[in-house]
Design an enzyme around this catalytic site. Structure first.
Site, mmCIF file in Angstrom:
data_model
loop_
_atom_site.group_PDB
_atom_site.id
_atom_site.type_symbol
_atom_site.label_atom_id
_atom_site.label_comp_id
_atom_site.label_asym_id
_atom_site.label_seq_id
_atom_site.Cartn_x
_atom_site.Cartn_y
_atom_site.Cartn_z
ATOM 1 N N PHE A 11 -12.404 -11.781 0.292
ATOM 2 C CA PHE A 11 -13.165 -12.525 -0.574
ATOM 3 C C PHE A 11 -12.623 -13.158 -1.516
ATOM 4 O O PHE A 11 -12.885 -14.501 -1.751
ATOM 5 C CB PHE A 11 -14.081 -11.240 -1.504
ATOM 6 C CG PHE A 11 -14.453 -11.583 -2.719
ATOM 7 C CD1 PHE A 11 -15.340 -12.671 -2.917
ATOM 8 C CD2 PHE A 11 -13.992 -10.760 -3.888
ATOM 9 C CE1 PHE A 11 -15.806 -12.999 -4.209
ATOM 10 C CE2 PHE A 11 -14.642 -10.905 -5.087
ATOM 11 C CZ PHE A 11 -15.526 -12.023 -5.058
ATOM 12 N N THR A 35 -10.778 -5.729 6.662
ATOM 13 C CA THR A 35 -11.769 -6.015 5.730
ATOM 14 C C THR A 35 -12.217 -7.556 5.502
ATOM 15 O O THR A 35 -13.190 -8.044 4.994
ATOM 16 C CB THR A 35 -11.658 -5.397 4.305
ATOM 17 O OG1 THR A 35 -10.372 -5.893 3.810
ATOM 18 C CG2 THR A 35 -11.413 -3.732 4.363
ATOM 19 N N LYS A 91 0.011 2.017 2.492
ATOM 20 C CA LYS A 91 0.944 1.372 3.602
ATOM 21 C C LYS A 91 0.657 -0.123 2.989
ATOM 22 O O LYS A 91 1.854 -0.871 2.763
ATOM 23 C CB LYS A 91 0.579 1.506 4.901
ATOM 24 C CG LYS A 91 1.257 2.991 5.373
ATOM 25 C CD LYS A 91 0.794 2.992 6.762
ATOM 26 C CE LYS A 91 1.589 2.306 7.893
ATOM 27 N NZ LYS A 91 1.308 2.448 9.241
ATOM 28 N N ALA A 114 -1.052 -9.932 -6.292
ATOM 29 C CA ALA A 114 -2.281 -9.565 -6.866
ATOM 30 C C ALA A 114 -2.487 -8.025 -7.251
ATOM 31 O O ALA A 114 -2.339 -7.032 -6.274
ATOM 32 C CB ALA A 114 -3.461 -9.966 -5.731
ATOM 33 N N TYR A 145 -4.735 4.067 -4.367
ATOM 34 C CA TYR A 145 -4.936 2.667 -4.820
ATOM 35 C C TYR A 145 -4.011 2.357 -5.735
ATOM 36 O O TYR A 145 -3.034 1.425 -5.807
ATOM 37 C CB TYR A 145 -6.357 2.281 -4.925
ATOM 38 C CG TYR A 145 -6.243 0.755 -5.117
ATOM 39 C CD1 TYR A 145 -6.164 -0.372 -3.836
ATOM 40 C CD2 TYR A 145 -6.935 0.364 -6.392
ATOM 41 C CE1 TYR A 145 -6.366 -1.547 -4.374
ATOM 42 C CE2 TYR A 145 -7.122 -1.053 -6.611
ATOM 43 C CZ TYR A 145 -7.037 -1.980 -5.499
ATOM 44 O OH TYR A 145 -7.148 -3.406 -5.841
ATOM 45 N N TYR A 159 12.652 -7.079 -7.285
ATOM 46 C CA TYR A 159 13.287 -8.345 -6.876
ATOM 47 C C TYR A 159 13.421 -9.419 -7.528
ATOM 48 O O TYR A 159 14.316 -10.255 -7.426
ATOM 49 C CB TYR A 159 11.980 -8.736 -5.733
ATOM 50 C CG TYR A 159 12.182 -8.192 -4.291
ATOM 51 C CD1 TYR A 159 12.079 -6.814 -4.079
ATOM 52 C CD2 TYR A 159 12.680 -8.858 -3.105
ATOM 53 C CE1 TYR A 159 12.369 -6.320 -2.716
ATOM 54 C CE2 TYR A 159 12.963 -8.447 -2.139
ATOM 55 C CZ TYR A 159 12.681 -7.271 -1.873
ATOM 56 O OH TYR A 159 12.989 -6.552 -0.396
ATOM 57 N N THR A 175 -14.031 -8.452 -10.110
ATOM 58 C CA THR A 175 -14.273 -9.773 -9.565
ATOM 59 C C THR A 175 -15.402 -9.644 -8.660
ATOM 60 O O THR A 175 -15.548 -8.718 -7.767
ATOM 61 C CB THR A 175 -12.998 -10.381 -8.982
ATOM 62 O OG1 THR A 175 -12.044 -10.420 -10.108
ATOM 63 C CG2 THR A 175 -13.354 -12.031 -8.584
#
Ligand code: UDP
Length: 317
Positions: A11, A35, A91, A114, A145, A159, A175
């Site tokens: 999306f 998805t 994962k 994100a 999650y 990093y 969103t």
């Protein structure tokens, strides 16, 4: 720029691909299509600056040629999906970020993660500024999650600090808009679909929980500006207008011209366990650092979303 978007058939990823192509860059969209859907990208098929790679980012990522930026959106952000696919969610939120960061390092590419408002969990501070560390239950059903996204942020910062990689972290709040899947399970597609079918809108519990909904075109503009900025620390991106889920249901019924009723229901299983009570982004940093704020009012965005779902349901009948 030559830009890789992971989750590019999703999306938000597909809207971001459109925006980046419009701004004159080249886009490689990567997705395993769990998805995401090629329907979201079909309009780009003939664009010579666009290409698609089918790949699961939980496996090492190899891309030929140079890359200037990686926008890492691959994720399972719908609670319905991450409750059904908890291990895949962990994962993609850990190995997926690791592989994408490794690729960014190998290519000396700028990296944007994100991330999510879920890093704040069920917040005890309202509205949520980026300085808030959150209130997350690591072992609850949503932990798969939330904790993987928190890990992703930690890895991204590591990093940056260790390898001096140019990194950006966007904390994306709720969103919505066209190209959400009808069966996505999140509240906007659920309510719009139910209103269009004349079915009762399933408001969970008493509908007093709040969310703040950002239209997708606003969100992708914010992501693009963040990518181009110099800001390494996380930036909230979302629309600060907060409403209750009951008010959202009433608004969707009104805007869809629907005769649907509202049903207060207690969903089965873990669907609403640890469901945050309130959520509203503090976007002061995005305003100052990026000159960004949402431009699309909720009513306007919902009308566009309703029109999209109407067209889709007409074409699938
Ligand atoms: N919700 C609801 N009915 C639905 C789907 C969701 O009342 O059919 C509620 C859900 O319990 C939550 C809010 O709407 O309080 C937003 O849920 P969503 O799944 O869209 O995303 P979240 O913000 O929880 O990640």
């Amino acid at each position: 720029m030559r830009v890789l978007i992971t989750g590019g058939a999703g999306f938000i990823g597909s809207h971001l691909a459109d925006l980046i192509l419009q701004r004159g860059h080249t886009v490689l969209a990567m997705d395993n299509l769990v998805t995401g859907s090629m329907e979201n990208l079909v309009h780009l098929e003939d664009d010579s600056r666009f290409s698609f790679i089918r790949h699961d980012v939980t496996e090492p990522i190899h891309v030929g040629g140079s890359l200037d930026a990686i926008l890492h959106l691959a994720s399972l952000p719908s609670p319905v999906d991450y409750l059904q696919m908890p291990i895949q969610t962990l994962k993609v939120g850990s190995l997926g970020v690791y592989h994408a960061l490794g690729l960014a390092r190998a290519k000396s590419a700028r990296f944007l993660l994100a991330s999510t408002s879920e890093v704040y969990g069920d917040p005890l501070v309202h509205p949520q500024p980026e300085t808030y560390w959150g209130n997350v239950n690591p072992i609850g059903p949503r932990g798969v999650y939330d904790e993987s996204k928190r890990f992703g942020e930690a890895l991204t910062m590591a990093y940056h600090r260790t390898h001096d990689l140019q990194t950006r972290i966007a904390r994306i709040f709720n969103t919505y808009g066209p190209r959400m899947r009808m069966q996505d399970g999140r509240v906007v597609p659920n309510f719009v679909g139910q209103a269009l079918r004349g079915e009762p809108l399933t408001v969970y519990n008493d509908g007093s929980r709040t969310r703040s909904f950002c239209y997708v075109s606003d969100l992708v503009e914010g992501l693009y500006r963040l990518l181009l900025s110099d800001e390494v620390m996380p930036v909230n991106l979302g629309n600060p207008r907060e409403i209750t889920i009951l008010e959202l249901a009433q608004l969707v019924i009104h805007l869809a011209g629907s005769s649907s009723e509202i049903a207060l229901v207690s969903p089965k299983g873990t669907r609403t366990e640890d469901d945050p009570q309130t959520r509203q982004p503090d976007i002061a940093r995005a305003r100052t650092l990026l000159g960004w704020e949402p431009a699309i009012a909720l009513e306007q965005g919902l009308l566009r979303t309703i029109a999209y779902f109407q067209k889709r349901s007409a074409s699938t009948v």
